[in-house]
Design a protein around this motif. Structure first.
Motif, short mmCIF file in Angstrom:
data_model
loop_
_atom_site.label_atom_id
_atom_site.label_comp_id
_atom_site.label_asym_id
_atom_site.label_seq_id
_atom_site.Cartn_x
_atom_site.Cartn_y
_atom_site.Cartn_z
N ASN A 203 0.85 -1.19 0.00
CA ASN A 203 0.00 0.00 0.00
C ASN A 203 0.89 1.24 0.00
O ASN A 203 1.69 1.42 0.93
N LEU A 204 0.79 2.06 -1.03
CA LEU A 204 1.52 3.33 -1.08
C LEU A 204 0.56 4.47 -0.81
O LEU A 204 -0.55 4.52 -1.34
N LYS A 205 1.01 5.41 0.00
CA LYS A 205 0.21 6.58 0.37
C LYS A 205 0.96 7.85 0.00
O LYS A 205 2.14 8.02 0.33
N GLY A 206 0.28 8.71 -0.75
CA GLY A 206 0.85 9.99 -1.13
C GLY A 206 0.17 11.12 -0.38
O GLY A 206 0.19 11.14 0.85
N PRO A 207 -0.46 12.07 -1.08
CA PRO A 207 -1.14 13.17 -0.42
C PRO A 207 -2.30 12.68 0.45
O PRO A 207 -2.79 11.56 0.28
N ILE A 303 -3.23 -4.88 -9.25
CA ILE A 303 -2.75 -3.51 -9.02
C ILE A 303 -3.92 -2.56 -9.22
O ILE A 303 -4.69 -2.69 -10.17
N TRP A 304 -4.08 -1.61 -8.29
CA TRP A 304 -5.20 -0.70 -8.41
C TRP A 304 -4.91 0.62 -7.69
O TRP A 304 -4.04 0.71 -6.85
N GLY A 305 -5.69 1.63 -8.07
CA GLY A 305 -5.58 2.95 -7.47
C GLY A 305 -6.23 3.97 -8.38
O GLY A 305 -6.37 3.75 -9.58
N GLY A 306 -6.65 5.09 -7.80
CA GLY A 306 -7.22 6.16 -8.60
C GLY A 306 -8.60 5.87 -9.15
O GLY A 306 -9.32 5.00 -8.67
N PHE A 307 -8.96 6.56 -10.20
CA PHE A 307 -10.30 6.51 -10.77
C PHE A 307 -10.45 5.29 -11.68
O PHE A 307 -9.64 5.08 -12.56
N GLN A 308 -11.51 4.50 -11.46
CA GLN A 308 -11.75 3.28 -12.22
C GLN A 308 -13.02 3.33 -13.07
O GLN A 308 -13.31 2.39 -13.80
N GLY A 309 -13.77 4.40 -12.97
CA GLY A 309 -15.07 4.46 -13.63
C GLY A 309 -14.98 4.83 -15.10
O GLY A 309 -13.90 5.03 -15.68
N GLU A 310 -16.14 4.96 -15.71
CA GLU A 310 -16.23 5.32 -17.12
C GLU A 310 -15.83 6.78 -17.32
O GLU A 310 -16.11 7.64 -16.48
N GLY A 311 -15.18 7.05 -18.43
CA GLY A 311 -14.81 8.43 -18.72
C GLY A 311 -13.53 8.84 -18.01
O GLY A 311 -12.70 8.01 -17.65
N THR A 312 -13.38 10.12 -17.78
CA THR A 312 -12.16 10.67 -17.22
C THR A 312 -12.44 11.43 -15.93
O THR A 312 -13.43 12.15 -15.83
N LYS A 313 -11.55 11.24 -14.97
CA LYS A 313 -11.58 12.05 -13.76
C LYS A 313 -10.15 12.51 -13.51
O LYS A 313 -9.29 11.70 -13.19
N THR A 314 -9.89 13.77 -13.66
CA THR A 314 -8.52 14.28 -13.68
C THR A 314 -8.00 14.49 -12.26
O THR A 314 -8.01 15.60 -11.73
N ILE A 315 -7.51 13.38 -11.68
CA ILE A 315 -7.00 13.46 -10.32
C ILE A 315 -5.59 12.89 -10.24
O ILE A 315 -5.15 12.14 -11.11
N ILE A 316 -4.90 13.25 -9.18
CA ILE A 316 -3.73 12.53 -8.71
C ILE A 316 -4.21 11.73 -7.49
O ILE A 316 -4.63 12.33 -6.50
N PRO A 317 -4.24 10.42 -7.57
CA PRO A 317 -4.82 9.64 -6.48
C PRO A 317 -3.98 9.72 -5.21
O PRO A 317 -2.75 9.92 -5.26
N SER A 318 -4.65 9.53 -4.10
CA SER A 318 -3.98 9.55 -2.81
C SER A 318 -3.24 8.24 -2.52
O SER A 318 -2.25 8.24 -1.80
N GLU A 319 -3.74 7.12 -3.10
CA GLU A 319 -3.19 5.81 -2.76
C GLU A 319 -3.03 4.94 -4.01
O GLU A 319 -3.69 5.16 -5.02
N ALA A 320 -2.18 3.94 -3.89
CA ALA A 320 -2.05 2.90 -4.92
C ALA A 320 -1.67 1.60 -4.22
O ALA A 320 -1.00 1.60 -3.18
#
Length: 458
Positions: A203-207, A303-320
Motif C-alpha cells: 500500500n503506497l500513500k501519497g497526499p 494492481i489498483w488505485g485512482g479513478f476506475q469508472g467510465e470516462g475521465t476524472k482528472t485526479i492525482i490519487p492519494s493511494e495505490a
C-alpha cells in the motif's frame, strides 16, 4: 471383486451425488459462505458414514472444521491417510461462466462446476473407491484415514496447528493426495515436488486526499507512478527477480532432473501455442517447464488505485496498491523471502510516498524421493488403469500443508492427480473430464490393492 462392473453399475448414482456435492458453494475466502462450508463438511461426514467408515467427526479448528473418518480393521496391513479439501475458490468473473458455477452441468463428458477438479471431484473419487470395497466385500484392503479440510484455498492457516495437535490420530504409513494434474489426456503423472508460496500487499500513500491534477500535477508524487516504478524494480529485463538475496537458498536443478524434464517432450513452442501468446518470457537459461516447476517467481497478481469508472476524472490519487505472490522452491523459506521483499520495498521506495506491507499466505516447498515403495505402488496402479506408465513430475502450484504433513508425521507423500491442465481450476468454466473420473476410480482402487501387497510382504 470386479471393480469395473461396480463403478459402471453405480456411475449414474455417483455422478448425481457428485453434482449434489458440487452444488454447495463452499467458498472459504468469503465469510458469507460460512454456512455453506459447514454444509459441505456435514455432507462429507454423511457420505463417510453411509458406507461404513468409523469415528466420523467434524473436528474443530480456529477456522473451518476438518472432516475425519477412519476404518482400522485390517490388522498387519499399512495405513493410508487420505487428504483433500472441500472448500473452493470464488467464482468471479461470473459473466464468463457458460453455466452457473454451483449448478453442475454435464456437457461432452465433462462436468462443469466450481470445485469439479479442484478439489471436490478428486476427493469424491477416494470416497467412492472406499465405498466400492466396503459395499462389495464388507472391508477395505488396507487401513484408511480421511482428513478433509475446508481452508486450503485460503492457504490452510489452521491446519499446521491441527496436525501438530493430532499427530497420533493422523499417524499413518503414507499420505495420499489427489489435488494435482496429469500431463495431458491419457498421460498420467505422479507429482513428487511442489513449489512453496508467500504473499503480500503493498500500500503506497501519497497526499492526504485525491488532488486536482491541473492544480497539483507536477508538484507532488503520483502514488500510481511510484508503485509502477517500485514494481518494475523487482525484475530485470529477462524476468529474473532482482530482490537482493532472493535466490541465495535455491537448490539448483540436477542434470538428471533437467534431462527427465526434457524427455517429457513438452516444448516451449507447444506452450506458446497452447497459451496463445506471441512469445514466452522468464528467467534466462531455463526452459518454460523448468521455470514453472522448479524455479522461484515473484508475480504481481493485482494492481489498483485512482479513478476506475467510465470516462475521465482528472485526479492525482492519494493511494495505490498491489498484491504479490511468490512461488518458492527448496530451500527457500517463505518468511525470509517476505523479509527480503519488504526490505526491497523500503530501499527502492520513490520519493513522496510512504509504504505499508501486509503479509498473507505462506507455505514451504516440498520434494520427496520418487523411488519410495508407496510412490512406486501408485505408478503400478496408474499403468494398470491407463495402460501407460506415469511420468514423475514436479508442479508449479502449491499445497502448503504437504510439507507440514511430511515433516510432522514423517511419512512419504503420494500425489496422484487426475485433473488436466486445461480444466480451468480457479477460473470460469472449471470442469473435470469424466474419462478421468472413471479411470481415476479404478486407479485409486488398484493403488489400495497394491498397498495391501506391500503389507503382505512385510
Amino acid at each position: 471383486m470386479n471393480l469395473k462392473s461396480y463403478f459402471t453399475e453405480h456411475r449414474s448414482e455417483h455422478l448425481k451425488q457428485l453434482q449434489e456435492f458440487l452444488s454447495i458453494p463452499s467458498i472459504s475466502a468469503l465469510s458469507e459462505h460460512k454456512t455453506d462450508i459447514q454444509k459441505a463438511a456435514e455432507w462429507l461426514a454423511d457420505q463417510l458414514k453411509s458406507f461404513g467408515m468409523k469415528r466420523v467427526e467434524l473436528l474443530p479448528t480456529k477456522g473451518n472444521p476438518v472432516v475425519y473418518g477412519e476404518w482400522l480393521h485390517a490388522p498387519g496391513k499399512p495405513t493410508v491417510l487420505i487428504y483433500g479439501h472441500y472448500d473452493v475458490q470464488p467464482v468471479d468473473p461470473l459473466h464468463l461462466w457458460d453455466s452457473p458455477p454451483f449448478e453442475p452441468a454435464i456437457r461432452d463428458e465433462k462436468i462443469y462446476a466450481r470445485g469439479a477438479t479442484d478439489d471436490k471431484g478428486q476427493v469424491f473419487m477416494h470416497l467412492k473407491s472406499a465405498e466400492a470395497f466396503m459395499k462389495s466385500e464388507g472391508k477395505l484392503p488396507v487401513n484408511i484415514k480421511f482428513c478433509l479440510e475446508g481452508e486450503e484455498e485460503v492457504g490452510s492457516p489452521n491446519l499446521d496447528e491441527f496436525v501438530e495437535q493430532h499427530k497420533e490420530l493422523l499417524a499413518a504409513d503414507m499420505l495420499v493426495i489427489s489435488d494435482t494434474t496429469m500431463l495431458g489426456k491419457g498421460k498420467p503423472a505422479i507429482c513428487y515436488g511442489l513449489r512453496g508460496l508467500c504473499g503480500l500487499q503493498i500500500n503506497l500513500k501519497g497526499p492526504k486526499g485525491d488532488l486536482h491534477s491541473g492544480l497539483y500535477g507536477g508538484a507532488v508524487q503520483n502514488p500510481i507512478h511510484a508503485l509502477a516504478e517500485l514494481l518494475a524494480s523487482m525484475h530485470d529485463d529477462s524476468g529474473k527477480v532482482t530482490v537482493d538475496g532472493f535466490y541465495d537458498q535455491v537448490v539448483p536443478l540436477s542434470i538428471e532432473e533437467r534431462e527427465a524434464f526434457t524427455a517429457l517432450g513438452q516444448t516451449d513452442k507447444d506452450l506458446q501455442k497452447e497459451l496463445g501468446v506471441p512469445a514466452l518470457f522468464g528467467e534466462q537459461g531455463y526452459t518454460a517447464l523448468e521455470r514453472s516447476w522448479a524455479r522461484p517467481t515473484l508475480e504481481v497478481n493485482g494492481i489498483w488505485g485512482g479513478f476506475q469508472g467510465e470516462g475521465t476524472k482528472t485526479i492525482i490519487p492519494s493511494e495505490a496498491h498491489a498484491k504479490i505472490t511468490c512461488r518458492l522452491v527448496p530451500d527457500q523459506d517463505p518468511e525470509q523471502i517476505l523479509d527480503l521483499i519488504e526490505k526491497h520495498v523500503h530501499n527502492h521506495l520513490p520519493a513522496g510516498v510512504t509504504a505499508e506491507v501486509i503479509r498473507f499466505d505462506k507455505g514451504k516447498p516440498f520434494v520427496t524421493p520418487f523411488d519410495d515403495e508407496a510412490i512406486q505402488a501408485a505408478a503400478r496402479a496408474y499403468e494398470q488403469a491407463y495402460g501407460v506408465a506415469p511420468a514423475f513430475t514436479r508442479m508449479g502450484g502449491s499445497i502448503p500443508i504437504v510439507e507440514t504433513f511430511g515433516r510432522l508425521l514423517e511419512l512419504p507423500v503420494v500425489m496422484m492427480g487426475f485433473g488436466l491442465p486445461e480444466e480451468n481450476f480457479h477460473a470460469p468454466n472449471e470442469h473435470f473430464h469424466l474419462e478421468n473420473f472413471d479411470t481415476g476410480l479404478l486407479t485409486i482402487s488398484y493403488f489400495l490393492q497394491e498397498i495391501e501387497k506391500l503389507g503382505e510382504k512385510k
